[in-house]
Scaffold this active site. Structure first.
Site, mmCIF file in Angstrom:
data_model
loop_
_atom_site.group_PDB
_atom_site.id
_atom_site.type_symbol
_atom_site.label_atom_id
_atom_site.label_comp_id
_atom_site.label_asym_id
_atom_site.label_seq_id
_atom_site.Cartn_x
_atom_site.Cartn_y
_atom_site.Cartn_z
ATOM 1 N N LYS A 119 44.718 60.517 54.309
ATOM 2 C CA LYS A 119 44.539 59.901 52.992
ATOM 3 C C LYS A 119 45.706 60.250 52.056
ATOM 4 O O LYS A 119 46.005 59.496 51.142
ATOM 5 C CB LYS A 119 43.207 60.309 52.393
ATOM 6 C CG LYS A 119 42.051 59.784 53.250
ATOM 7 C CD LYS A 119 40.781 59.594 52.498
ATOM 8 C CE LYS A 119 39.794 58.737 53.276
ATOM 9 N NZ LYS A 119 39.372 59.323 54.567
HETATM 10 C C1 LIG Z 1 38.843 58.497 55.622
HETATM 11 C C2 LIG Z 1 38.992 58.942 57.021
HETATM 12 C C3 LIG Z 1 38.816 58.070 58.117
HETATM 13 C C4 LIG Z 1 38.375 56.617 57.953
HETATM 14 O O1 LIG Z 1 39.336 55.808 57.339
HETATM 15 P P1 LIG Z 1 38.929 54.402 56.678
HETATM 16 O O2 LIG Z 1 40.132 53.939 55.959
HETATM 17 O O3 LIG Z 1 37.787 54.713 55.749
HETATM 18 O O4 LIG Z 1 38.509 53.500 57.779
HETATM 19 C C5 LIG Z 1 39.055 58.548 59.398
HETATM 20 N N1 LIG Z 1 39.409 59.829 59.612
HETATM 21 C C6 LIG Z 1 39.579 60.712 58.588
HETATM 22 C C7 LIG Z 1 39.946 62.108 58.900
HETATM 23 C C8 LIG Z 1 39.375 60.309 57.265
HETATM 24 O O5 LIG Z 1 39.531 61.181 56.262
#
Ligand SMILES: *Cc1c(COP(=O)(O)O)cnc(C)c1O
Length: 482
Positions: A119
């Site tokens: 993120k």
């Molecule tokens: C947020 C997240 C996801 C999922 O991503 P999306 O964009 O919501 O599909 C997968 N793995 C981790 C570690 C995350 O923090």
């Protein structure tokens, strides 16, 4: 470039990038989308390849984002990209490097940012964009969010030290991992307020909704969000699909495929956008955990959201979703960008029946045939086996979310459904989910140098009852005292 809502009408006004940057949903409940995807030619792809190799990730990010942002002067945008994607913040010159795995598979490392989850790739850029636009408009922003772990810490580290921004982050008391708590509560900054709510994540989310629903409070205290439906986050994520293609192929005639651990459909939606722009991508594999709302859709054409009680708490917790907030963007493209159909599906059918079906329609066939989507799901024991297997054969420890994508991707490669090269997106470092790693390989992952001692630092958090009024009062006091 102009933007409009997935549920709007053609007569609605078109908006610019900075106009939608600080907004959440469109007023009609839809999500903002660009009016078109700029198309990249083979020459542009070659030029981008040269730029990435010679100047690095930040320069590529600028080239991609400027196609979608025309209301920030180019020198300024270039500077913001440079600050967001410095090797200093992400640890390597590539920012998102790849490593090779057997069977024509690759790992794309997206977790080398400040909070060890992918993120950061989008949030770091968002922090700089927010600060830039707030300064320009002479505004302040008080971000109020709810998190079960990754999003909140990523947002706090992105907004830390930014002018004109405060963060109030609600967390469910006692329900995050020790590492996640240390990351967030360890921050000691007057602009960051961590709140531990007596309740679960949904309670935190409900408080945020209640605060946003109070229009007068929202206006008076300039309340904003950094939620997963923010267009700028998706845009920033498009860049690493291109960086991955450059590193693994770099030849406009040679396509790559991706396997993506999916929750809210943000990450893979960025892949869909890159592919729609003409980046040489063959297949996009949606990998879910036991919460398989999206796998079900791609197998059957039925999109059935789950209730909170039907949503399982799994060992890949950041993918425990009952409703994929970005999915509407993909469906918008699938139904030929027909806003009336999207209104019908999401505004009416989903709202009243909790599901809709595209089974048997040409649109559903397009998901696979025209847009290249495949899907699969995995379980706790698959996750454990995958972590163990990748460690034993490759000496690489992958986190539980990445393991979901590795498992679904490897099955697709071995089954001959997907041709190599297949790039698996690594979405977190194993250190964030030490217990599951220990279950798989018998020991806890090493704590990277930059996080050493983090769990023994003093923590800063305010305990609060599950009560929106109390949280509002805290916001008032904090803001008015400044
Ligand atoms: C947020 C997240 C996801 C999922 O991503 P999306 O964009 O919501 O599909 C997968 N793995 C981790 C570690 C995350 O923090």
């Amino acid at each position: 470039m102009r933007y409009y809502s997935t549920r709007g009408t053609d007569s609605d006004e078109l908006r610019t990038f900075t106009d939608i940057l600080l907004r959440g949903l469109a007023p009609d409940g839809g999500l903002y989308m660009p009016v078109e995807y700029p198309q990249v030619s083979a020459e542009m792809l070659s030029e981008w390849t040269r730029i990435f190799r010679e100047e690095g990730y930040a320069a590529l990010a600028f080239e991609v984002m400027r196609l979608y942002i025309d209301d920030i002067p180019e020198p300024d945008l270039r500077y913001l990209c440079k600050k967001a994607y410095s090797p200093h913040v992400f640890g390597t010159k590539e920012v998102a490097p790849v490593s090779a795995l057997p069977d024509g598979m690759w790992l794309l490392h997206l977790s080398n940012g400040p909070t060890a989850a992918f993120k950061d790739m989008a949030m770091q850029m968002l922090g700089h964009l927010f600060e830039y636009v707030l300064r320009r408009e002479g505004r302040w922003l008080n971000i109020v969010g709810a998190t079960s772990g990754d999003t909140g810490s990523s947002a706090e580290y992105a907004m830390l030290g930014k002018d004109r921004i405060r963060v109030f982050m609600l967390t469910p008391a006692g329900r995050m991992t020790a590492f996640q708590r240390a990351q967030m509560y360890g921050l000691d900054d007057p602009a960051i307020t961590n709140i531990a709510v007596e309740g679960v994540f949904d309670d935190c989310q409900d408080i945020v909704k209640a605060i946003s629903a109070d229009a007068q409070f929202k206006e008076q205290y300039s309340i904003g969000a950094v939620n997963s439906i923010n267009w700028a986050r998706l845009l920033a994520q498009v860049v690493y699909y291109i960086a991955a293609w450059i590193q693994v192929s770099g030849d406009p005639r040679r396509k790559v495929s991706f396997s993506v651990p999916t929750g809210n459909f943000g990450d893979i939606c960025a892949g869909h956008i890159a592919r729609s722009m003409g980046v040489p991508i063959d297949r996009l594999i949606v990998a879910t955990n036991e919460n398989d709302v999206l796998d079900e859709f791609f197998r059957t054409g039925v999109y059935r959201v789950r209730s909170g009680t039907e949503t399982l708490a799994t060992s890949s917790p950041s993918m425990d979703i009952s409703k994929a907030s970005n999915f509407e963007r993909f469906v918008f493209d699938l139904v030929g960008r027909d806003q009336m159909t999207v209104r019908q599906l999401f505004g009416q059918e989903l709202a009243s029946n909790g599901e809709f079906s595209l089974a048997g329609t040409p649109a559903f066939a397009d998901a696979r045939m025209r847009y290249g989507f495949l899907s699969g799901s995995s379980t706790h024991s698959d996750r454990i086996d995958s972590i163990e297997s990748v460690y034993r054969h490759e000496d690489i420890i992958i986190d539980p979310h990445t393991a979901d994508a590795w498992k679904v991707g490897r099955d697709a490669i071995r089954g001959g459904v997907v041709e190599p090269p297949l790039i698996v997106l690594e979405t977190a470092l194993p250190v964030k989910f030490a217990e599951t790693i220990e279950e798989a390989i018998g020991f806890r992952p090493e704590i990277p140098e930059r996080f050493a001692g983090i769990e023994s630092q003093p923590q800063h958090v305010i305990d609060m009852p599950n009560d929106a009024q109390a949280v509002k009062q805290l916001i008032r006091q904090t803001v008015d005292a400044d």
